[in-house]
Scaffold this motif. Structure first.
Motif: not given
Length: 472
Positions: A392-393, A400-401, A465-466, A471-472
């Motif tokens: 899913l996106t 974020a993932r 991004h995670r 940022l991350f």
């Protein structure tokens, strides 16, 4: 064991790769690098002492984690003197814990779920798990919410009517119970380790790395079971540790009332916010079958000992701290903590709900008012069969993932902030959860990369991004 092999079902490609050059295969690594080995041995050696240290610090040093070290350095205390002052194993604690675990086994094994028949929206009873690396789909009896309700109904009935035991019984036996939980944690981990060699449930889902320490800690069997229904992972992940979580907090609250004559708003916040998290876990136990703990982790010391000892002792540090330090928060502070916890929970639950909805409907749903977008992938199970999956996106999964972890961390920070800023000890939880979830991000993505191959790279290009956008 109640499990089946299912043939792969191929679905129409909604927005995926036009051709799959080579399907990837997933599963835990077969070989162990030196860094992983050192980490494993370090955790096996030091994790039990970390738990003891935090509990001892509260018992002997009013929750100061620096004072024991200072006294050791100054010669005012020795390791032996600290050990001698700590309560030891007692048969009273052993009886309490044996009754507790036996009762949870009874509820898990002997009382099929009926709550799903009269609670709208709740999914219980017999449910399918995710496909294992060897291609099996196990069946589970989902009755965690029912077990939680029965257990807490009896707790409140005892506290208000029967008075068979004091509601402070858990706090009063907290350190002696630590030895009992360690005995169970090491026993079940060792049993699972030996079982994998002698009589595995599904030999095709076992993984031997050749390193005894890694095998013992991370597990060999994927879904060890006794009989058709006693699944080690589901039982020890959910019970006895998580059912006990709210009971432990209630015992802390009762002790605070006994000692000081009142209950602070900080203690109430911790009970409410962590109670929401626990109830959410059991309400969504069927969904939990599709998470990393069940879908990817093998059952070893990491889960067996961790669920018996680490979880009930270190996840409840905030309540323990508030017994020794009854913090009364200002109204502004209390409201801020409550809002942080509720917003974090909303993000955590909404993110997970979006993925669950997407999976259940095969993408035929609406997320944030729009048709969801996704990356279609393919992968191989260990039996060589090809399967398809969708990543899913849309919604929070396009932000974020692992945005569900971001919400989880917000809730974790709220638990800690409820204790004020007088000591470091209550903040161990947010430090630990940050390390755990960041490591889980990396670990999960490594597995997904191995599983989906180039399709995973397309997914990470789409959602770069995670945890924190930008940022991350």
């Amino acid at each position: 064991m109640e499990s089946t092999r299912r043939r792969p079902q191929h679905h129409a490609n909604g927005k995926g790769s036009e051709a799959v050059e080579k399907s990837a295969q997933w599963g835990r690594a077969w070989e162990v690098d030196w860094f992983s080995l050192i980490s494993v041995v370090g955790l096996l050696c030091f994790a039990p002492f970390i738990v003891f240290y935090f509990v001892m610090a509260c018992d002997q040093y009013e929750c100061s984690i620096s004072q024991p070290l200072l006294e050791l350095c100054q010669g005012k205390a020795t390791l032996l003197s600290i050990w001698a002052r700590a309560p030891s194993f007692t048969w009273t604690a052993a009886k309490i814990y044996a009754i507790w675990v036996s009762f949870q086994v009874f509820l898990y094994m002997c009382i099929p779920d009926v709550t799903h028949k009269f609670i709208p929206g709740y999914v219980g009873g017999v449910q399918d798990g995710a496909r294992t690396p060897a291609g099996f789909i196990n069946k589970y009896e989902i009755n965690g919410l029912q077990c939680w309700i029965i257990t807490h109904a009896l707790w409140f009935a005892n506290s208000n009517y029967f008075h068979w035991f004091s509601p402070t019984i858990i706090f009063d036996n907290w350190i002696p119970l630590l030895w009992c939980t360690n005995i169970l944690g090491y026993s079940v981990s060792t049993f699972a380790f030996v079982k994998a060699y002698l009589f595995p449930t599904n030999a095709e889902d076992c993984k031997f790395t050749g390193n005894i320490f890694y095998n013992y800690m991370m597990g060999i069997e994927f879904n060890p079971r006794i009989g058709k229904w006693f699944d080690f992972k589901l039982f020890f992940n959910g019970r006895p540790g998580i059912v006990a979580w709210t009971l432990i907090n209630l015992s802390y609250m009762a002790k605070q009332q006994e000692l000081y004559g009142h209950i602070t708003n900080s203690m109430m916040l911790v009970n409410v916010l962590q109670g929401i998290y626990v109830l959410d876990f059991f309400w969504n136990e069927a969904w939990y079958l599709k998470t990393i703990d069940i879908c990817h982790d093998h059952f070893g010391w990491y889960l067996g000992w961790g669920d018996c000892v680490w979880l009930p002792y270190l996840y409840t540090l905030q309540g323990l701290y508030l017994v020794y330090h009854p913090v009364q928060l200002s109204d502004t502070h209390a409201v801020a903590v409550l809002l942080l916890g509720l917003v974090g929970y909303y993000i955590f639950r909404s993110t997970n709900h979006q993925k669950d909805l997407f999976r259940r409907t095969e993408g035929a749903c609406s997320i944030w008012g729009r048709k969801p977008t996704y990356i279609e992938c393919s992968y191989l199970s260990a039996d060589g069969r090809s399967h398809r999956s969708k990543l899913l996106t849309s919604g929070f999964w396009g932000v974020a993932r692992h945005f569900n972890y971001t919400g989880d961390l917000m809730g974790s920070l709220a638990y800690c902030a409820a204790c004020g800023f007088g000591h470091i000890l209550p903040y161990f939880y947010i430090v630990y959860m940050t390390i755990l979830l960041v490591h889980r991000c990396v670990r999960d993505e490594h597995r997904c990369s191995s599983k989906y191959g180039k399709d995973w790279r397309r997914y990470t290009d789409t959602v770069p991004h995670r945890l924190i956008p930008g940022l991350f």
